[in-house]
Design an enzyme around this catalytic site. Structure first.
Site, mmCIF file in Angstrom:
data_model
loop_
_atom_site.group_PDB
_atom_site.id
_atom_site.type_symbol
_atom_site.label_atom_id
_atom_site.label_comp_id
_atom_site.label_asym_id
_atom_site.label_seq_id
_atom_site.Cartn_x
_atom_site.Cartn_y
_atom_site.Cartn_z
ATOM 1 C CG HIS A 1 64.291 59.573 -2.787
ATOM 2 N ND1 HIS A 1 64.208 60.168 -4.027
ATOM 3 C CD2 HIS A 1 63.204 60.013 -2.085
ATOM 4 C CE1 HIS A 1 63.141 60.944 -4.075
ATOM 5 N NE2 HIS A 1 62.515 60.865 -2.913
ATOM 6 C CG LEU B 1 76.586 65.615 -4.429
ATOM 7 C CD1 LEU B 1 77.691 64.664 -4.848
ATOM 8 C CD2 LEU B 1 75.451 65.548 -5.430
#
Length: 343
Positions: free
Chosen positions: A231, A127
């Site tokens: 992240h 994505l």
């Protein structure tokens, strides 16, 4: 302005490549390599053509398109079953507790165990939303459209679904986890290994990765600190996964240590709460906000699948939808649609 989710084709290669260059590394499913992306698109086209209602080694690639400009502004992917061609490796964090009577002490050691527990599961991934479009719920549209596709093609997917979140990458594009663990055995940087994996698959992991458990306490402080951490740009994605019912069960990515989330496929919230109806009326008053609610709507089988936000109102024998959504989905009265609340 209306955006739709549709099946990707070879004509989308260039915009996908341009987006891949914006990912910042560590994004294995969207490598900045034209040949690798072309291979993905060709595999996706074959998956959309395959009619057999059973899980296979399928990859479905979708894009987010601005219907006014025809620009591709995002992408997402579904793997119907991982680990069919190459082993699907993860680290699972376990524990070993030991006690010494002489010292009167008990020690608990956390351990990374190389695992193929998740083989055969379906995977949602890849994505990416263009930085210029990160508003208006388009990230949710990308993410949740995948679950509606799975729901409406349920026999082609596994009973378990996973999502790998990118781990922590430093300012130089390196991975503290890779440097502290696998990098010691491979003789290549994180960027080199990530690129090789994107182009050739991860069989080299099977060939060179140490099979023995790794004691976390023996890793560097930098490596320990990022285990199971997404992240910073992936925290919103992690929250979206949790809203859908995904949980972290101590699986982490073997490259960057990012968390791997899992869920029973039929327990995915969008899968459970979506409903099917017949389109009975196209009504401009919905677009004016006078009635109805904004929902995620999809239609179509395999390559004809399309999804978009639309204003929907329940009726006695079906639903009414606003004209912009109906046009984007290329549907008319009498067609079947699937819809789910926007949240």
């Amino acid at each position: 302005m209306t955006f739709i989710i549709r099946a990707a084709g070879l004509a989308d290669l260039q915009p996908l490549y341009e987006m891949a260059k914006l990912t910042g590394g560590g994004f294995t499913n969207l490598p900045p390599d034209r040949n690798a992306l072309r291979t993905k698109l060709e595999k996706s086209a074959a998956a959309f053509r395959r009619e057999a209602d059973e899980p296979g080694d399928d990859l479905f690639v979708f894009v987010l398109e601005n219907t006014a400009t025809k620009e591709v502004r995002g992408t997402c992917q579904i793997f119907s079953a991982v680990g069919l061609k190459w082993p699907f490796y993860s680290y699972r964090i376990g524990a070993l507790t030991q006690h010494s009577e002489e010292l009167g002490r008990t020690f608990r050691a956390d351990i990374l165990n190389l695992s193929t527990d998740l083989e055969g599961a379906s995977e949602v991934g890849g994505l990416f939303l263009h930085p210029g479009e990160r508003a208006g719920g388009l990230g949710l549209l990308l993410a949740r459209s995948r679950y509606l596709f799975i729901r409406n093609h349920r026999p082609r997917f596994a009973d378990r679904t996973l999502a790998e979140l990118r781990g922590v990458i430093d300012e130089a594009g390196g991975s503290p986890f890779w440097d502290g663990v696998a990098g010691r055995f491979f003789g290549m940087s994180f960027q080199e290994a990530d690129e090789f994996n994107a182009r050739h698959g991860n069989q080299f992991i099977a060939d060179l990765m140490p099979k023995h458990p790794i004691y976390i306490a023996m890793l560097s402080e930098q490596a320990r600190a990022v285990i199971g951490k997404p992240h910073p740009s992936g925290r919103a994605a992690m929250r979206m996964l949790e809203e859908e019912g995904f949980v972290w069960e101590n699986y982490v990515d073997i490259f960057d240590g990012g968390p791997t989330m899992t869920v029973r496929t039929d327990h995915i919230r969008s899968v459970r709460e979506a409903v099917d109806n017949t389109l009975t009326r196209i009504d401009q008053s919905l677009a004016d906000g006078e009635i109805g609610e904004k929902r995620l709507v999809c239609t179509g089988h395999l390559a004809s699948f399309r999804a978009a936000y639309g204003w929907v109102s329940a009726e006695e024998d079906g639903v009414a939808i606003d004209p912009a959504c109906a046009a984007a989905l290329q549907i008319g009265e009498g067609d079947s649609v699937t819809h789910v609340a926007r949240w």
